[in-house]
Design an enzyme around this catalytic site. Structure first.
Site, PDB file in Angstrom:
ATOM      1  N   MET A 102     -23.824  31.152 -14.756  1.00 41.16           N
ATOM      2  CA  MET A 102     -23.256  30.059 -14.161  1.00 41.16           C
ATOM      3  C   MET A 102     -23.457  28.775 -14.610  1.00 41.16           C
ATOM      4  O   MET A 102     -22.693  27.882 -14.521  1.00 41.16           O
ATOM      5  CB  MET A 102     -23.835  30.032 -12.684  1.00 41.16           C
ATOM      6  CG  MET A 102     -23.191  29.351 -11.647  1.00 41.16           C
ATOM      7  SD  MET A 102     -23.839  29.382 -10.119  1.00 41.16           S
ATOM      8  CE  MET A 102     -23.236  30.917  -9.163  1.00 41.16           C
TER       9      MET A 102
ATOM     10  N   LYS B 242       0.539  16.651 -14.393  1.00 42.59           N
ATOM     11  CA  LYS B 242       0.401  17.283 -13.118  1.00 42.59           C
ATOM     12  C   LYS B 242      -1.407  17.678 -13.247  1.00 42.59           C
ATOM     13  O   LYS B 242      -1.752  17.624 -14.285  1.00 42.59           O
ATOM     14  CB  LYS B 242       1.124  18.331 -13.012  1.00 42.59           C
ATOM     15  CG  LYS B 242       1.132  19.381 -14.226  1.00 42.59           C
ATOM     16  CD  LYS B 242       2.741  19.678 -14.552  1.00 42.59           C
ATOM     17  CE  LYS B 242       2.668  20.834 -15.591  1.00 42.59           C
ATOM     18  NZ  LYS B 242       3.733  21.023 -16.174  1.00 42.59           N
TER      19      LYS B 242
ATOM     20  N   TYR C  51     -27.813  38.120 -19.111  1.00 43.45           N
ATOM     21  CA  TYR C  51     -27.591  39.352 -18.177  1.00 43.45           C
ATOM     22  C   TYR C  51     -26.955  40.490 -18.907  1.00 43.45           C
ATOM     23  O   TYR C  51     -26.093  40.283 -19.712  1.00 43.45           O
ATOM     24  CB  TYR C  51     -26.522  38.796 -17.117  1.00 43.45           C
ATOM     25  CG  TYR C  51     -27.419  37.857 -16.175  1.00 43.45           C
ATOM     26  CD1 TYR C  51     -28.144  38.427 -15.142  1.00 43.45           C
ATOM     27  CD2 TYR C  51     -26.661  36.365 -15.837  1.00 43.45           C
ATOM     28  CE1 TYR C  51     -28.818  37.587 -14.053  1.00 43.45           C
ATOM     29  CE2 TYR C  51     -27.305  35.647 -14.922  1.00 43.45           C
ATOM     30  CZ  TYR C  51     -28.197  36.077 -14.081  1.00 43.45           C
ATOM     31  OH  TYR C  51     -28.944  35.417 -13.223  1.00 43.45           O
TER      32      TYR C  51
ATOM     33  N   ARG D 107      12.173  30.699 -12.678  1.00 45.03           N
ATOM     34  CA  ARG D 107      11.073  30.101 -12.238  1.00 45.03           C
ATOM     35  C   ARG D 107      11.500  29.067 -10.691  1.00 45.03           C
ATOM     36  O   ARG D 107      11.226  29.533  -9.906  1.00 45.03           O
ATOM     37  CB  ARG D 107      10.092  29.479 -13.025  1.00 45.03           C
ATOM     38  CG  ARG D 107       8.845  29.497 -12.704  1.00 45.03           C
ATOM     39  CD  ARG D 107       7.812  29.017 -13.865  1.00 45.03           C
ATOM     40  NE  ARG D 107       8.015  27.694 -14.139  1.00 45.03           N
ATOM     41  CZ  ARG D 107       7.296  26.651 -14.797  1.00 45.03           C
ATOM     42  NH1 ARG D 107       5.836  27.132 -15.252  1.00 45.03           N
ATOM     43  NH2 ARG D 107       7.647  25.446 -14.755  1.00 45.03           N
TER      44      ARG D 107
HETATM   45  C1  LIG Z   1       4.126  21.081 -17.392  1.00 43.25           C
HETATM   46  C2  LIG Z   1       5.487  20.853 -17.764  1.00 43.25           C
HETATM   47  C3  LIG Z   1       5.929  20.259 -18.941  1.00 43.25           C
HETATM   48  C4  LIG Z   1       5.044  19.892 -19.969  1.00 43.25           C
HETATM   49  O1  LIG Z   1       4.607  21.033 -20.548  1.00 43.25           O
HETATM   50  P1  LIG Z   1       3.871  21.015 -22.103  1.00 43.25           P
HETATM   51  O2  LIG Z   1       3.952  22.485 -22.458  1.00 43.25           O
HETATM   52  O3  LIG Z   1       2.287  20.759 -21.490  1.00 43.25           O
HETATM   53  O4  LIG Z   1       4.127  19.988 -22.926  1.00 43.25           O
HETATM   54  C5  LIG Z   1       7.143  20.043 -19.074  1.00 43.25           C
HETATM   55  N1  LIG Z   1       8.029  20.220 -18.052  1.00 43.25           N
HETATM   56  C6  LIG Z   1       7.701  21.003 -17.028  1.00 43.25           C
HETATM   57  C7  LIG Z   1       8.907  21.561 -16.153  1.00 43.25           C
HETATM   58  C8  LIG Z   1       6.380  21.602 -16.706  1.00 43.25           C
HETATM   59  O5  LIG Z   1       6.405  22.214 -15.878  1.00 43.25           O
END
Ligand SMILES: *Cc1c(COP(=O)(O)O)cnc(C)c1O
Length: 370
Positions: A309, A38, A261, A135
């Site tokens: 920046m 993702k 800064y 969740r």
């Molecule tokens: C993102 C995610 C993973 C992968 O998790 P990692 O900690 O990056 O290995 C697996 N299962 C779900 C449901 C996730 O949201």
């Protein structure tokens, strides 16, 4: 982009990525090893990461949103693609057109998919049970309601039952075992037809909790990209990401000179301060000011003053002058500066460092096989 025009070069090692996939697959065998890709493959570029993982043997992918699934489907015509976010409103046709298999997270999701399946079924799905992260997924009451109305799944084929660990990166946390036991319990109260359905439980860290956590399919993300799945022990993964910024200018200054800064840093002795062309607009976190280290030819040097920046300032007093001329590269992530260390200095996790990597970099993909 012409590399000469960029202030920093981001190198993504696809050969190392593939090696990490094989290491995780072997660790989890005989369970299938899917990949969580993702957020544009954790910021590293799904166009290159998706096909590279497929080449390494991965045939099942998880993304968060249907839009990400559509992009990935164009790259991988025959892989299984799962959408973790469930079904967004009025998107059923898109899932079917692109053969995207949703993760059903609630009775609401199930009803929506079932309604569509009445005319278009049978349709595939994964069923997500929430064993403690609170969740996404069905809680006990919803599982019991599903068990009482099994006809909801009449036109749906559940390929896997899944759940997600909240504390897998803390091997000693009792939550891991509690969630494991709850998963076994939840399976036992599912509709009869789903009690033997294959299971997916482990993310990257979960794979290292042991075989009991592997079930039939694992779905690592961060470890593929070089993040340490077990913070308490040495990182078994190969480094995938390297970020190198260019020196713009070097200033020889006296002691007690303010830098950056807010004048939050003052030089102590006569010093050499180099300015590097990376800043918070590139995802180099502002929290790294006066905290992080970089490396010039493997010599570690501190980031001094605030992150701007487009610019950081580093104290290169101990580096030979010929190694820190304008145009020279400085390691910001990778090499002597591990990703996990940068994340710790920014008081965050490697996931956030990777997904924040900016779009002004010259991006270069390495693949030994090409
Ligand atoms: C993102 C995610 C993973 C992968 O998790 P990692 O900690 O990056 O290995 C697996 N299962 C779900 C449901 C996730 O949201």
């Amino acid at each position: 982009m012409d590399p000469k025009l960029a202030g920093a070069h981001l190198t993504i090692d696809l050969a190392a990525l593939k090696e990490n996939y094989r290491l995780l697959r072997d660790q989890a065998a005989p369970a299938e090893c899917a990949a969580s890709v993702k957020a544009n493959a954790y910021g590293l570029g799904i166009e290159r990461v998706g096909p590279a993982l497929y080449e390494a043997g991965c045939r099942r992918f998880f993304v968060a949103l249907p839009g990400e699934g559509v992009t990935l489907r164009a790259l991988l015509p025959d892989a299984a693609i799962h959408i973790l976010g469930g079904i967004l409103p009025e998107t059923e046709e898109v899932y079917v057109a692109h053969n995207l298999v949703p993760v059903l997270n609630s009775l609401h999701d199930i009803r929506q998919w079932a309604a569509y399946a009445t005319d278009h079924g049978p349709l595939h799905a994964l069923l997500h049970l929430d064993t403690g992260i609170t969740r996404l997924g069905l809680l006990e009451a919803e599982i019991r309601e599903l068990a009482a109305t099994p006809e909801l799944l009449e036109n749906i084929k559940i390929d896997f039952v899944m759940s997600h660990l909240a504390c897998a990166d803390m091997p000693d946390n009792p939550m891991n075992r509690e969630q494991l036991e709850k998963l076994h319990f939840f399976r036992s109260i599912l509709p009869e037809a789903l009690r033997e359905t294959p299971v997916s439980f482990a993310n990257s860290a979960g794979i290292f909790l042991g075989a009991e956590f592997h079930f039939d399919m694992v779905r690592p993300g961060i470890a593929l990209f070089g993040g340490n799945p077990r913070a308490s022990t040495a990182n078994p993964m190969r480094e995938v990401v390297r970020l190198r910024g260019r020196i713009l200018q070097v200033q020889d200054v006296d002691s007690e000179i303010p830098v950056g800064y807010g004048a939050t840093f003052r030089t102590e002795g006569s010093s050499r301060i180099a300015t590097v062309s990376v800043g918070y607009a590139d995802g180099y976190f502002r929290a790294l000011g006066n905290k992080a280290e970089c490396a010039v030819k493997t010599i570690k040097v501190p980031v001094v003053g605030r992150v701007s920046m487009d610019i950081i300032t580093i104290d290169v007093s101990k580096v030979p002058a010929e190694d820190c001329q304008p145009g020279a590269f400085v390691d910001l992530i990778g090499g002597a500066v591990p990703l996990d260390e940068v994340a710790a200095h920014a008081e965050t996790i490697p996931y956030e460092i990777l997904t924040s990597l900016g779009n002004r970099y010259y991006r270069e993909y390495l693949d030994a096989a090409v």
